[in-house]
Structures are given as C-alpha cells and as structure tokens.
Design a protein around this motif. Structure first.
Motif, PDB file in Angstrom:
ATOM      1  N   SER A 147      35.539  28.248  34.086  1.00  0.00           N
ATOM      2  CA  SER A 147      36.312  27.537  33.075  1.00  0.00           C
ATOM      3  C   SER A 147      37.798  27.711  33.401  1.00  0.00           C
ATOM      4  CB  SER A 147      35.990  28.045  31.671  1.00  0.00           C
ATOM      5  OG  SER A 147      36.529  27.180  30.689  1.00  0.00           O
ATOM      6  N   HIS A 148      38.639  27.179  32.523  1.00  0.00           N
ATOM      7  CA  HIS A 148      40.082  27.275  32.669  1.00  0.00           C
ATOM      8  C   HIS A 148      40.638  28.284  31.670  1.00  0.00           C
ATOM      9  CE1 HIS A 148      39.126  23.220  34.251  1.00  0.00           C
ATOM     10  NE2 HIS A 148      40.084  23.485  35.110  1.00  0.00           N
ATOM     11  N   PHE A 153      37.429  23.897  28.799  1.00  0.00           N
ATOM     12  CA  PHE A 153      38.305  24.970  28.349  1.00  0.00           C
ATOM     13  C   PHE A 153      38.128  25.098  26.845  1.00  0.00           C
ATOM     14  CE2 PHE A 153      42.695  22.548  27.974  1.00  0.00           C
ATOM     15  CZ  PHE A 153      42.064  21.430  27.452  1.00  0.00           C
TER      16      PHE A 153
END
Length: 431
Positions: free
Chosen positions: A227-228, A201
């Motif tokens: 991804s976050h 992230f």
C-alpha cells in the motif's frame, strides 16, 4: 536444463552489509554456473573451470554480470500516463490515474498493456517486481498470465477501494475480500508468482475494508500486503480527518493489524521516529520512489533515519508517477534526493539496494538477489561502454565504486546488454 556457464566480471552482495564494501563480492574474471534455472556456483574462473566438463560457456568478458534488478513498487496500469503533468499527487490521481485505470475492465486491453509492461521491465534489467493492478480482477489475470509465460518472479494484487474514488473503480469490503481470495487461490504460488493484498491507501478504504485486508493476511500467511504511506502532505491531512483517533498515518494502518512481515509501504516520506520504529519492529519495508517523489513534488525520503532505526528500504520506479522504468535512472535520482539532505548514497550501497536489499525487503532473499548457490538464475549483463560518455568516464575509473557510480549516474536502458530469467535469455541488444 543442463549445466551452462557464463564467463565475465561478477558483482553481487552477501548478507553482511556492515562494512564500507556493503558485503560486495567482486570477481574480475569470474564464472557463473547455472543448472535447472538456479545458480550452482559463482567465483573465479580459474577455480571453477574444472567443473565445466562439456557444458557450454557463454563469453561475457567485457561485461559486468550482476543479479537482476528488483523493483519494489510499480503500477502497470499507469504505463500510458507516465510523463503526465500534475500539480501534485491527489490531482494526478483524479485527472490521470483513475480515468486510465477504468480501461482495465477490458481483458484485451489489460493483456496488451501487461505484455508491454513486462517487456519494458526486462529491457531495463528488472527481473522481479512488486506490481500494482487495478480494482478489476481481469487486470491481475493479465499481468500474472504474462509473467508466468515469461517465467518472471512477480508479486501483484488487485487494488481495493470502497470510498473516495470514482464509480467503476469502487468495490466493497465484501467484494474486495471475495475477489482477493479468489485471485490468491488462482495465482499465489503458481510458478514464480506471488499475491499481494493491495488497498490503495487509507483514504480510499473504509475501516471495514482494512479489516478485511487483515483477515486475508491472517488466512493466507504466505501472501504480501502492499500500500501507500505518508507520501504527500495533503494526503496526511486527509488521513488525519478520516482517522481522528490514530496518532499518525502509520498508526491508522496499525490499528487494523496491517503492520507485519511481508508488507511493503510505498514512499514513507512524512514519518516520525515513532512511525519508523514501529514499522521496523513489525518487519515491514519502505519502497523508496525518488523519481516519483521529485516528479509530483511529494518530498524527500530520509534514508539515514530509516537506517538509524533499522527500517528496511529498497528503491522503486513507481511508474507511472515515476518517470523511468530504469533502475539506473532511479538510483541516480535516489542519490540526488539523499544529497539534498546532506546524505550520501555510495554506488555499492545503491546496487546492493536494488538486488540483495530489495530481495530482503520482499522476503525473497532466499530465492533472488544474489549469486549464492540455490538462488534463481535471474541476472543481467551490463555494458559500461554502452554510450561514448559512459565509456570515456569508466575507462578513467580507478575503482569498482567509481565505475559503478558512473554507471548509475550516466547509465540507462542502453547499458543493459542482456537479461536472463531462470537462466533463459530474455533480451538481446537491438543493433
């Protein structure tokens, strides 16, 4: 693989989800024809039985045949920290996740966990997944090799972190680029495998590393990015400190050219309309992780706002922050998360979301997620009488919606009778 057939009740979903039926195709007495690992035809038994010839027919009457479930976001190295308590995301990462991920510098350990992880997916009816590894290249080799042996469709990638993370889990912008490129060349497009560039992230990737991610995507147009995004309030404050010029967390990624097709962003809880509009315009998708969001107290995903702005989403287990591999348990939690916001999740929408919609979110709906001819023959047989309570409730159900709602509310891995990957049986119920 010669022609083979399965007779049973069929449910899948077409391209048009505009109506209340979510594009559902329901055939009470259906026939599914498979050849060379792909769907040849699906429809009423009476109409298709003439095409059988001498092909073997598997009798699945009494079971519900549906495309295999697709998990849009799951961490295989976190298998052994599932159900580890923590007050929130950042603490959970420091105390549980990072120490566990250090163990994946051992290829033997990575291989053992990968095999168990994939078996657990299959036991729960999940035939495809977008999978997170660790910073170690050996972790990617382990899960890719195991998935290839099973014939599963898996998208996975090496985690990238070059700041704000422990030694032993840290790379650099240069090593992240070089390692990811080597893994893309080794695994992307091999069998049914795909590669995802995987910055953990924004707080754990420097601007140079995020730029390297964009370079990898530009140089390898067929790969994904995962991804976050906007999971936790503390995380949002941290991103604002690290990227002071960005309008929002979403904008922090956008400034590096990371919002595009074939990008899947886990969580997407704390977004505003401008964020959702930008993500939708880019063709990105959100992985909605309800059991994880509830377990870590991160917040509630706003599906109605995503739908309103045309932002694609698909449910995900997010093990090990999530508390179950079962997409049935995940759908039950998704229903509850939305109900808390005054929103509804019908059973038809729910099962569409873990089949056709999830395939669309990953850009794979031309290959998986339905029974349309030419799709890969990943499917499950679901038993609506798997437990006494489920059997009692579904016996009283008057509609398909009611039966499926009971299945997603009361069901778990016990309701998964058998799983096929590319037409090959993967799981038989233990007696």
């Amino acid at each position: 693989m010669p022609l083979s057939a399965w007779r049973g009740e069929l449910v899948d979903f077409g391209g048009d989800a505009a109506g209340a039926d979510q594009g559902c195709r329901h055939v009470v007495d259906g026939l599914l024809l498979v050849e060379d690992g792909r769907i040849v035809a699906a429809g009423p038994f009476e109409r298709l039985q003439a095409r059988l010839g001498g092909a073997p027919m598997h009798d699945a009457r009494g079971l519900l045949l549906m495309p295999g479930f697709i998990d849009a976001h799951v961490h295989y190295p976190q298998l052994d920290v599932i159900a580890s308590p923590a007050p929130g995301l950042l603490d959970w990462l420091e105390r549980c996740t990072f120490p566990e991920e250090r163990r994946f510098d051992d290829p033997g350990h990575a291989e053992e966990v990968a095999r168990f992880f994939l078996d657990e997916l299959l036991r729960n009816g999940t035939t495809s997944a977008m999978v997170w590894c660790t910073v170690h290249e050996a972790s990617v080799d382990a899960v890719m090799g195991a998935a290839r042996a099973q014939g599963m469709r898996i998208v996975a990638g090496k985690v990238l972190m070059d700041r704000n993370c422990p030694e032993g889990l840290r790379d650099t912008a240069a090593s992240a680029y070089a390692g990811s490129r080597a893994l893309i060349e080794r695994w992307h497009g091999v069998g049914r495998l795909g590669y995802a560039v995987t910055p953990r992230f924004a707080p754990t990737s420097s601007p140079a590393q995020l730029a390297a991610c964009a370079r990898l995507l530009d140089e390898h147009p067929g790969v994904w990015l995962q991804s976050h995004l906007a999971e936790n309030a503390d995380e949002l404050r941290w991103v604002a400190e690290l990227f002071p010029d960005a309008r929002s967390y979403t904008d922090a990624y956008d400034r590096f050219g990371l919002l595009r097709e074939r990008t899947v962003w886990a969580h997407g809880i704390h977004l505003d309309d401008a964020d959702r509009e930008r993500l939708a315009a880019a063709g990105a998708a959100i992985a909605f992780c309800p059991t994880s969001n509830l377990f870590l107290g991160s917040g509630l995903f706003d599906a109605a706002a995503a739908d309103r702005q045309g932002l694609r989403w698909a449910p995900a287990s997010d093990v090990g922050g999530g508390s179950s591999f079962s997409m049935l348990r995940t759908l039950a939690a998704a229903h509850d998360v939305l109900r808390l916001q005054g929103q509804a999740l019908s059973a038809l929408r729910a099962f569409r979301s873990v089949t056709r919609d999830a395939a669309q979110a990953l850009g794979l709906d031309d290959r998986i997620g339905s029974f349309e001819p030419g799709r890969e023959a990943d499917f499950v047989a679901l038993d609506l009488a798997a437990t006494p309570l489920l059997a009692r409730r579904t016996a009283r159900a008057a509609t398909l919606e009611e039966r499926l709602f009971a299945l997603m509310t009361l069901g778990d891995d016990r309701a998964v009778n058998q799983v096929w990957v590319a037409g090959e049986p993967m799981k038989a119920r233990e007696e």
